[in-house]
Design an enzyme around this catalytic site. Structure first.
Site, PDB file in Angstrom:
ATOM      1  N   TYR A  33      15.511 -31.990  49.442  1.00 25.01           N
ATOM      2  CA  TYR A  33      16.258 -31.016  50.240  1.00 25.01           C
ATOM      3  C   TYR A  33      16.197 -29.633  49.599  1.00 25.01           C
ATOM      4  O   TYR A  33      15.855 -29.481  48.434  1.00 25.01           O
ATOM      5  CB  TYR A  33      17.710 -31.456  50.422  1.00 25.01           C
ATOM      6  CG  TYR A  33      18.601 -31.227  49.214  1.00 25.01           C
ATOM      7  CD1 TYR A  33      19.460 -30.129  49.162  1.00 25.01           C
ATOM      8  CD2 TYR A  33      18.596 -32.108  48.136  1.00 25.01           C
ATOM      9  CE1 TYR A  33      20.283 -29.925  48.064  1.00 25.01           C
ATOM     10  CE2 TYR A  33      19.415 -31.912  47.038  1.00 25.01           C
ATOM     11  CZ  TYR A  33      20.258 -30.809  47.013  1.00 25.01           C
ATOM     12  OH  TYR A  33      21.066 -30.597  45.925  1.00 25.01           O
ATOM     13  N   LYS A 146      14.527 -31.908  43.443  1.00 24.64           N
ATOM     14  CA  LYS A 146      15.722 -31.681  44.263  1.00 24.64           C
ATOM     15  C   LYS A 146      15.858 -32.822  45.272  1.00 24.64           C
ATOM     16  O   LYS A 146      15.666 -32.661  46.481  1.00 24.64           O
ATOM     17  CB  LYS A 146      15.661 -30.316  44.951  1.00 24.64           C
ATOM     18  CG  LYS A 146      17.019 -29.771  45.391  1.00 24.64           C
ATOM     19  CD  LYS A 146      16.893 -28.320  45.811  1.00 24.64           C
ATOM     20  CE  LYS A 146      18.194 -27.761  46.366  1.00 24.64           C
ATOM     21  NZ  LYS A 146      19.248 -27.623  45.346  1.00 24.64           N
ATOM     22  N   GLU A 178      23.489 -28.655  32.852  1.00 29.87           N
ATOM     23  CA  GLU A 178      23.824 -27.795  33.992  1.00 29.87           C
ATOM     24  C   GLU A 178      25.153 -28.258  34.559  1.00 29.87           C
ATOM     25  O   GLU A 178      25.780 -29.181  34.047  1.00 29.87           O
ATOM     26  CB  GLU A 178      22.732 -27.860  35.052  1.00 29.87           C
ATOM     27  CG  GLU A 178      22.459 -29.256  35.586  1.00 29.87           C
ATOM     28  CD  GLU A 178      21.277 -29.315  36.541  1.00 29.87           C
ATOM     29  OE1 GLU A 178      20.797 -28.264  36.981  1.00 29.87           O
ATOM     30  OE2 GLU A 178      20.835 -30.438  36.856  1.00 29.87           O
ATOM     31  N   LEU A 202      17.804 -28.683  37.303  1.00 31.02           N
ATOM     32  CA  LEU A 202      17.145 -28.153  38.485  1.00 31.02           C
ATOM     33  C   LEU A 202      17.108 -26.638  38.341  1.00 31.02           C
ATOM     34  O   LEU A 202      18.164 -25.989  38.302  1.00 31.02           O
ATOM     35  CB  LEU A 202      17.907 -28.549  39.755  1.00 31.02           C
ATOM     36  CG  LEU A 202      17.314 -28.008  41.047  1.00 31.02           C
ATOM     37  CD1 LEU A 202      15.965 -28.668  41.344  1.00 31.02           C
ATOM     38  CD2 LEU A 202      18.264 -28.224  42.216  1.00 31.02           C
TER      39      LEU A 202
END
Length: 282
Positions: A33, A146, A178, A202
């Site tokens: 996505y 992702k 993250e 990411l």
């Protein structure tokens, strides 16, 4: 209203959009996505989003169903049909519909393509702060993809919410990776630090913009490992994402970060970010 979705070549009302129960995205989260912010009907850094989409599809051996020009046309049409303005475009590509529920990929499938729009709240004047909690990063080893398989992120984000925090900042072996829905930055002695881009994070499009703007502003940027202790002793900490842009973290697990207010570097880069957006959409 943002009621129109794109599904496999058709523009439909959300209530009329249907997928097969044998779609591998539904059965196995076998898909990719993207989330693309749209300001004044203009997609933000669309090329970079499409480049990341292409990279992630390639990692899963899913054929990219459209060229960049075709993607741009689909997105432009969806923006127009949903009234334009400030929007968030969610784009999803799954491997497609299988003949049966089988984890082994033994057939050629046509990817399922779905895009939907939702309103994007934009606050260009002020900068919003947030609180965070530190949680162990329990996710898989390819966070650079992702993937729509977001169960780990969901568990961690909801754990943060249960603890009364806005975001979970994740760590593996005492190294910050993250946020559950964001990238992480910190400031020490007016120098900017962020974890290196690798398979454990990411690489966000907004992250890249912040690094560019910081360097253009004369700030030194370090993409290197950050320990939990480094983070807790920082002068400033922020998270970034397409929807949050730059969001300063004023406390982590109740510990005040820096002055407990928006720091000077965050303020400068917030202003630079808003000015940068205007150059692209005016």
């Amino acid at each position: 209203m943002t009621d129109i979705v794109y599904l496999n070549g058709e523009l439909l009302a959300k209530k009329d959009a249907k997928i097969s129960v044998l779609d591998r995205g539904f059965l196995f989260a076998d898909g990719i996505y993207e989330v693309i912010p749209v300001y004044n009907s203009t997609p933000f850094r669309l090329k970079q989003h499409l480049d990341r989409l292409s990279y992630c599809l390639k990692q899963l051996n899913i054929i990219n169903p459209h060229s960049d020009i075709e993607w741009k046309n689909i997105i432009r049409t969806l923006i127009e049909r949903n009234g334009g303005g400030h929007l968030s475009i969610y784009l999803q590509v799954t491997r497609g519909v299988s003949n049966d529920r089988n984890q082994v990929i033994d057939e050629v499938m046509t990817p399922t393509v779905m895009l939907l729009a939702s309103p994007l709240l934009v606050n260009e004047e002020s900068i919003e702060t947030a609180s965070a909690t530190l949680l162990e990063d329990i996710r898989w080893q390819h966070c650079d993809i992702k993937s729509i398989a977001l169960l780990g992120n969901i568990m961690l984000r909801n754990k943060a919410q249960q603890l009364g925090c806005d975001e979970a900042i994740l760590h593996r072996d005492n190294l910050v990776t993250e946020g559950s829905t964001s990238n992480v930055f910190m400031v020490k002695f007016r120098e900017v630090y962020t974890p290196p881009q690798n398979q454990l994070i990411l690489g966000g499009i907004t992250r890249d913009v912040i690094i560019e703007l910081a360097e253009e502003s004369g700030l030194k940027v370090h993409q290197e490992n950050i320990t939990v202790d480094d983070l807790l002793s920082a002068d400033e900490v922020w998270i970034s994402s397409s929807s949050r842009e730059i969001s300063p973290i004023t406390q982590i697990d109740g510990k005040i970060i820096g002055s407990g207010q928006v720091g000077p570097v965050a303020n400068v880069l917030h202003s630079e970010f808003q000015a940068f957006k205007k150059t692209l959409i005016n």
